[in-house]
Design a protein around this motif. Structure first.
Motif, PDB file in Angstrom:
ATOM      1  N   HIS A 179       0.830  -1.201   0.000  1.00  0.00           N
ATOM      2  CA  HIS A 179       0.000   0.000   0.000  1.00  0.00           C
ATOM      3  C   HIS A 179       0.871   1.261   0.000  1.00  0.00           C
ATOM      4  O   HIS A 179       0.696   2.152  -0.850  1.00  0.00           O
ATOM      5  CB  HIS A 179      -0.900  -0.050   1.245  1.00  0.00           C
ATOM      6  CG  HIS A 179      -1.783   1.140   1.454  1.00  0.00           C
ATOM      7  ND1 HIS A 179      -3.155   1.077   1.349  1.00  0.00           N
ATOM      8  CD2 HIS A 179      -1.515   2.434   1.789  1.00  0.00           C
ATOM      9  CE1 HIS A 179      -3.681   2.255   1.591  1.00  0.00           C
ATOM     10  NE2 HIS A 179      -2.706   3.115   1.868  1.00  0.00           N
ATOM     11  N   HIS A 183       1.541   4.416  -2.908  1.00  0.00           N
ATOM     12  CA  HIS A 183       1.506   5.881  -2.751  1.00  0.00           C
ATOM     13  C   HIS A 183       2.773   6.513  -3.336  1.00  0.00           C
ATOM     14  O   HIS A 183       2.720   7.499  -4.067  1.00  0.00           O
ATOM     15  CB  HIS A 183       1.396   6.254  -1.272  1.00  0.00           C
ATOM     16  CG  HIS A 183       0.016   6.099  -0.694  1.00  0.00           C
ATOM     17  ND1 HIS A 183      -1.117   6.553  -1.316  1.00  0.00           N
ATOM     18  CD2 HIS A 183      -0.406   5.556   0.481  1.00  0.00           C
ATOM     19  CE1 HIS A 183      -2.176   6.288  -0.563  1.00  0.00           C
ATOM     20  NE2 HIS A 183      -1.783   5.681   0.530  1.00  0.00           N
ATOM     21  N   HIS A 429      -7.204   7.703  -1.939  1.00  0.00           N
ATOM     22  CA  HIS A 429      -7.522   6.291  -1.730  1.00  0.00           C
ATOM     23  C   HIS A 429      -8.809   5.956  -2.480  1.00  0.00           C
ATOM     24  O   HIS A 429      -9.612   6.830  -2.776  1.00  0.00           O
ATOM     25  CB  HIS A 429      -7.736   5.979  -0.241  1.00  0.00           C
ATOM     26  CG  HIS A 429      -6.485   6.082   0.582  1.00  0.00           C
ATOM     27  ND1 HIS A 429      -6.110   7.239   1.209  1.00  0.00           N
ATOM     28  CD2 HIS A 429      -5.523   5.155   0.852  1.00  0.00           C
ATOM     29  CE1 HIS A 429      -4.966   7.030   1.849  1.00  0.00           C
ATOM     30  NE2 HIS A 429      -4.583   5.779   1.646  1.00  0.00           N
TER      31      HIS A 429
HETATM   32 ZN   LIG Z   1      -2.783   5.057   2.177  1.00  0.00          ZN
END
Ligand SMILES: [Zn+2]
Length: 468
Positions: A179, A183, A429
């Motif tokens: 995750h 980003h 997100h």
């Molecule tokens: Zn995040």
């Protein structure tokens, strides 16, 4: 043109861990001696992680996540990730698991697909074909050093195995690392979502795909005021990229739909719904029926807060009852409609937004959904002047594969835009209504797969949209 997003001053030891794949990703261990990725504490071997010190286990699990991304990405330029384990915000009940982002951003370089647009360093290098800023790192990643300890989600440490067999209560570090790396690769905007202000006067490549359905504009074409409003617009912020949206139905399950089927002039999907905790759950067959409003005479009956009178019983028997929110609980309304013979209920909200309808009553067996105040008003307009026994307006309440869970009426995947701006979470997100859960929702959910692409996830597809 380049700008530094983050200043990294700490001395570090280069620890190159090239993962073989379509791209090479190197990790720089930014921790000091004896802590974080260098923590010498002896720990039991776990999962398929062969190491027996905490620091080495952390590094191995991080390398595993890096390997997943390296195999998916396509770049001739080595991606450099500077990583550390540090104290991050946490309490007894909540914790920041990690944070990551691009260290530098670039615009107007040869190979950029949009002019006047910031790209994260790793993506800019890929598009440029060589390192635009040789010697600079691309991604800064921090992970919570204290997780599982006192006052930091005690008892819920990172699981450092790489086999995706996470014991109940533990947090899969590989998923967190996947995750956070996403980003850093570009799954983020550089625009200030709270104020709407662009970073140094230019939009992020992200902003060319972030789309407000109420304005019909991408963030790159909005004013600051429009962007700030869009960031808290709940279900009205979506991703407008074909790589993601064309395959959303292959990843996401059928989602709830209140589908108006007749007359053709108002036929539409309505997927912005509140779902009921009680009554029959929606299924893919659904309930098809004629929509019949409960008349507001007196108001308490219009709200269906009392048993329906004879006129309303005649109207809703065998039909889907349309009832206004307010005056009593959702359970009372739906039970009264059910007792009058209704086969389903649509609650029209009496305020902005939507909510899921809570309550427990096993004797309620018909399905019900909530629609927005605006959708309710439109439906009431369509019903004006129609017979009190045959409206001629038909709808189906169902789980619909054409409207996957977490997409809007047009099949666009929703982005996270709660009505209160959440710094670090909002806008960058996927929305939490996506199901099965996606890697890039704001929280790491149980049941993630370590897969960043089809058939389980949309993260890589989104990175493809922005240029990977
Ligand atoms: Zn995040």
């Amino acid at each position: 043109m380049r700008k530094t997003l983050l200043t990294v001053l700490m001395a570090a030891v280069l620890l190159a861990l090239p993962a073989m794949g379509a791209a090479t990703i190197s990790i720089i261990n930014n921790d000091g001696a004896g802590v974080g990725l260098n923590d010498p504490t002896v720990v039991p071997q776990v999962g398929t992680n062969p190491h027996t010190t905490l620091g080495a286990q952390r590094l191995y699990a991080l390398q595993h996540a890096v390997g997943v991304w390296a195999a998916k990405l396509d770049s001739s330029v080595t991606i450099v990730v500077r990583a550390s384990f540090e104290p991050l915000t946490c309490t007894a009940t909540a914790a920041v698991l990690g944070s990551a982002g691009a260290i530098e951003v670039f615009r107007d370089f040869s190979g950029a697909s949009f002019a006047g647009t910031w790209y994260p360093g790793a993506l800019a290098d890929k598009l440029f074909g060589s390192s635009i800023s040789p010697g600079s790192d691309d991604i800064r990643a921090r992970f919570n050093r204290d997780l599982g300890g006192a006052n930091c989600l005690p008892g819920s440490p990172f699981y450092l195995g790489t086999d995706n067999s996470i014991p109940s209560g533990q947090v899969d570090f590989v998923a967190v690392a996947l995750h956070e790396l996403a980003h850093g690769l570009g799954f983020q905007t550089f625009t200030n979502g709270s104020t709407g202000a662009l970073f140094a006067g230019f939009p992020a490549v992200w902003d060319h795909f972030l789309f407000g359905t109420s304005t019909g504009l991408t963030w790159s074409n909005m004013t600051d005021t429009q962007r700030a409003a869009s960031a808290i617009s709940l279900s009205q912020l979506v991703w407008n990229g074909t790589s993601v949206n064309s395959v959303a139905g292959q990843v996401l399950n059928a989602g709830p739909n209140f589908k108006l089927t007749l007359p053709a002039s108002i036929a539409s999907n309505n997927v912005d719904l509140g779902i009921a905790q009680f009554g029959a759950p929606l299924n893919t067959t659904g309930v098809l029926g004629e929509i019949m409003p409960v008349a507001a005479q007196p108001a308490s009956i219009g709200n269906a807060c009392e048993p329906l009178n004879a006129t309303n019983v005649l109207a809703v028997n065998g039909k889907i009852a349309l009832i206004d929110r307010g005056g009593c609980t959702f359970l009372i309304k739906v039970k009264n409609a059910q007792n009058a013979g209704a086969i389903g209920v649509v609650i029209a909200n009496n305020a902005a937004g939507l909510l899921n309808m809570t309550g427990v009553d096993a004797t309620v067996t018909i399905p019900s959904v909530m629609i927005s105040q605006a959708a309710g008003n439109a439906l009431k307009t369509a019903l004006l002047g129609r017979s009190r026994t045959r409206s001629g307006v038909f709808a189906r309440l169902l789980l619909d594969s054409t409207t996957p869970a977490g997409t809007d009426n047009f099949g666009r995947v929703k982005m996270y835009a709660p009505t209160t701006f959440a710094s670090g979470s909002s806008v960058s997100h996927f929305d939490t209504t996506a199901f099965p859960n996606l890697l890039m929702e704001p929280a790491i959910n149980v049941g993630l797969t370590q897969v960043v692409d089809l058939p389980n996830d949309l993260t890589f597809r989104l990175l493809k949209d922005i240029g990977w």
